[in-house]
Design an enzyme around this catalytic site. Structure first.
Site, short mmCIF file in Angstrom:
data_model
loop_
_atom_site.label_atom_id
_atom_site.label_comp_id
_atom_site.label_asym_id
_atom_site.label_seq_id
_atom_site.Cartn_x
_atom_site.Cartn_y
_atom_site.Cartn_z
N VAL A 1 27.66 -2.61 2.71
CA VAL A 1 28.41 -2.21 3.69
C VAL A 1 28.47 -0.65 3.70
O VAL A 1 28.82 -0.14 2.64
CB VAL A 1 29.85 -2.69 3.73
CG1 VAL A 1 30.57 -2.11 4.88
CG2 VAL A 1 29.73 -4.24 3.58
N LYS B 1 28.91 -6.84 8.36
CA LYS B 1 29.72 -5.94 7.45
C LYS B 1 31.03 -6.34 7.64
O LYS B 1 31.90 -6.11 6.82
CB LYS B 1 29.28 -4.33 7.81
CG LYS B 1 27.75 -4.32 7.38
CD LYS B 1 27.28 -2.88 8.25
CE LYS B 1 25.88 -2.84 7.76
NZ LYS B 1 25.26 -1.68 8.60
N GLY C 1 12.46 6.28 14.19
CA GLY C 1 12.78 5.40 12.83
C GLY C 1 14.43 4.92 12.80
O GLY C 1 14.68 4.42 11.71
N GLY D 1 26.30 2.05 3.56
CA GLY D 1 25.52 2.67 2.78
C GLY D 1 25.86 3.53 1.46
O GLY D 1 26.72 2.73 0.68
N GLU E 1 28.14 -3.36 -3.28
CA GLU E 1 28.54 -2.03 -2.46
C GLU E 1 27.62 -1.64 -1.20
O GLU E 1 28.04 -1.13 -0.14
CB GLU E 1 28.87 -0.88 -3.43
CG GLU E 1 29.11 0.59 -3.10
CD GLU E 1 30.62 0.47 -2.46
OE1 GLU E 1 30.87 0.31 -1.22
OE2 GLU E 1 31.72 0.50 -3.19
N CYS F 1 10.63 -4.29 -3.04
CA CYS F 1 10.45 -2.65 -3.22
C CYS F 1 10.09 -1.97 -2.02
O CYS F 1 9.14 -1.51 -1.53
CB CYS F 1 9.53 -2.34 -4.36
SG CYS F 1 9.54 -0.84 -4.69
N ILE G 1 13.84 -6.87 -7.49
CA ILE G 1 13.21 -7.62 -6.68
C ILE G 1 13.16 -7.28 -4.87
O ILE G 1 14.30 -7.31 -4.50
CB ILE G 1 13.82 -9.30 -6.57
CG1 ILE G 1 13.90 -9.82 -8.05
CG2 ILE G 1 13.08 -10.05 -5.86
CD1 ILE G 1 14.31 -11.20 -8.09
#
EC number: 1.1.1.3
Lengths: 438, 438
Positions: free
Chosen positions: B132, B205, B187, B134, B129, B11, B9
């Site tokens: 926090v 986090k 970005g 990446g 996972e 994209c 859910i």
């Protein structure tokens, strides 16, 4: 819940740490896992009682086979090391359907393929996080966290003894022998340091890791191994002048149909994070197609850091026994029938930058003669330094090359070595830039 | 083996990365896990087809509830973020007995306790996972690799936007606003950067990590939060003069009956490995009683690094479904009935070193007046620098203190601020030395 019964074989440094964590942190482990762990046996031939941990009556025994033969024992923890009794005990335990935890990198690097096959056939788990990198979760990262990554390669500092010695030489300028003696005096090196300083221990670890990363059979025999005993303070100083640090690296790279797997001292740029891993610390950069680089660092040895990794394995297997099935994560990270023998590239084929230090007579034309031979062998020079650091009548010339093929470098060095104006034993150190993308 | 059916859910960037890994690396995942994964749905309101990944017919839909309501879906992967629809969808999926994977740190920090309770009661796994750090396996490390460690504390760089901006200011001396604009252009920052630069994302986090580490309930409300928007190039330059770097840190420490949990810019010694984590990279040092320090570093955001962590969770849950049971690893690392509410220390009670920069009039007696007030508040000065860097008629005085209590510092700053010779808004930056042992 029914307790999981553990049998620990070998109560040296790491074994003692494992026993301590199990006994002194029983409540923490229960709070976290909900699974009672029962340390039924600690087996060691050395019955001294000054290990700083008190065992309940009947736990400490001197016969390892009692552990393996007791049908109540669920998990056998092999902490004796070496290739002899450890292998026999593990094989017997597998045959009896027991789960195995080991930190025995020499055994896995040498006989891992057959032990993993036996374990898979018997449907038991064989866990070995502590065999590589002490407390760093390298095996767990490769098998689980990075499961969706094609692993491009790894560059690691995997031997604390070597890193400590090289850090000492770098910090003080002392020669290798003195740094080694200091490491021995401080407990960072064994009385016989060969396994560590000659790179063999690092190669054991690389054999395991490269198999895990690339889905290949463990192949210790084809790993190129070069130790640190020839590294001089002079080379470390030159490295600094060029902006590099010298580390003993374990390197593997995936070329698809074959892999690189090599252990040798190498210069790495001082801005790379591996340069900042000093003392006895270990570290590894794992490069995967999705994560780019994942970097781990921590104590690669020592009682409690290594025992922490052993406990992680014990808990994983206990969870499999009480909340799942064995074989949840395949032993070497891939389904057994997908593991291939992948050839390791001969060193002659690798292509890197090189540092070469020649000792030469201080007279005109020497540099031209050396440069000519390098050119004839398709090696181009990136920079040259000739500094006034005369030793034993020779003057050092130091060169950094552009990318060159190892076979060409070796041929050129033989030809240059035959020149009368060039002294014996040029020093060759490969240059790795883990940040560079090829 | 029966395929595990997945419903994705959302994209957007990370969701697209998850779909790409599932579709483009299907064979790798099968080779490693032996479990077929079937991506049955990808639901997103935005039906554009230029995501760089081709879905089989019928997979892409625009109704998220179809995913939750389909009894065939085993694992729901929530990648829409935010506190609204995400929460409803996850709650509904839990109620239907589906396994959940999410990267939604805001949701977990805010409603994690009730969601974890609902998941545990329903006997489903909820994996997070990717919420926090990446690609760094922080959750896996805390829940599994470090299972036998009492966690003393953690110091982390957990927001790539802030780290990028601070790295740019450090490298170029540009002011915050310019560095932020550059981060937005490249970005690395959102159009509305508030969540990132004001430390809120980092606090989300930290709320998750401190609960995991210490076995406590998630408690976002009591975390002290201070962002980086007030950091000036002048402070960064002074920090360098003193041998420090400035980073936005997430810090938690275990004091037994209460914990520290705070997010703020801090000076760390330049020799500490966290100082070398630059650009948009994340990193964390986890201190445990057995491992000492374990250090992880990697990309904390981005399509594929984050998707790599999501895949790690998907595979874990698929393994639980096909080779074990749910609840194999407790959701927050501890058995639910062992999780306690642990109070967070008020900031007034923390004790650290401080950097304070005053703007003062350049006349005799000013330093004596300031030092007097500090002394009256039990604050001793470690060093003072008064440099000739006049701005707007004021001269900066910079002080480093010895250990001092935050309440005393704040009281002293109020008193010093009332002096007519002292300009407005003294700059206060805490100093952390992650290598120091208390």
């Amino acid at each position: 819940m029914q307790p999981v019964k553990l049998g620990l074989i070998g109560c040296g440094t790491v074994g003692t740490g494992v026993a301590r964590l199990l006994i002194e942190h029983r409540q923490l482990l229960a709070d976290r896992t909900g699974i009672p762990l029962d340390l039924k046996y600690v087996a060691d031939l050395d019955r001294r009682t000054d290990r700083g941990v008190t065992f309940p009556p009947g736990v400490f025994i001197d016969d390892a086979w009692t552990v393996v033969n007791d049908p109540e024992v669920d998990i056998v923890i092999e902490m004796i090391g070496g290739l002899g009794a450890a292998k026999e005990l593990i094989e017997a335990a597998i045959a009896k359907g027991k789960q195995i935890v080991t930190a025995n990198k020499a055994l896995l690097a040498t006989h891992g393929n057959e032990l993993m096959r036996a374990a898979a056939d018997a449907g038991v788990d064989l866990a070995y996080e502590a065999s590589v990198g002490g407390c760093m979760p390298i095996v767990k990262s490769l098998r689980e966290a990075l499961v969706a990554n094609e692993i491009h390669g790894m560059v690691g500092i995997l031997n604390g003894t070597c890193n400590y010695i090289l850090s000492q030489i770098t910090a003080t300028g002392m020669p290798f022998e003195q740094a080694l003696a200091g490491a021995q005096a401080n407990g960072y090196a064994e009385a016989d340091p060969t396994l560590d300083v000659e790179g063999i221990d690092t190669a054991h670890k690389l054999a395991i890791l490269s198999a895990l990363a690339f889905g290949m059979r463990i192949n210790l025999d084809d790993i190129y191994i070069e130790g640190i005993s020839t590294i001089t303070p002079l080379d470390i100083q030159f490295a600094r002048d060029f902006g590099y640090r010298i580390k003993l690296l374990a390197i593997c790279k995936n070329h698809g149909d074959r892999v690189e797997a090599r252990v040798h001292p190498a210069m790495i740029p001082e801005h790379n994070i591996l340069s900042h891993v000093s003392g006895s610390l270990n570290a590894i950069t794992i490069s995967g197609h999705a994560v780019d680089d994942l970097f781990l660092s921590g104590h690669g040895a020592g009682m409690l850091p290594t025992a922490s990794a052993v406990l992680s394995d014990i808990i994983d297997l206990a969870r499999n026994l009480r909340r799942g099935k064995t074989g949840r994560v395949p032993l070497m990270g891939y389904q057994p029938d997908r593991i291939q023998p992948v050839p390791v590239m001969p060193m002659d084929d690798i292509v890197v930058h090189y540092y070469i230090r020649f000792s030469v007579q201080d007279r005109p034309g020497v540099l031209a003669a050396i440069a000519g031979i390098l050119g004839d062998n398709a090696i181009s020079i990136q920079s040259v330094q000739q500094k006034d650091r005369k030793t034993n009548g020779w003057v050092p010339i130091v060169m950094l090359t552009h990318h060159a093929k190892e076979a060409n470098i070796r041929k050129a060095l033989r030809e240059i070595g035959a020149l009368s104006v060039v002294g014996p034993a040029p020093m060759l150190i490969r240059i790795e830039d883990p940040d560079a993308r090829e």
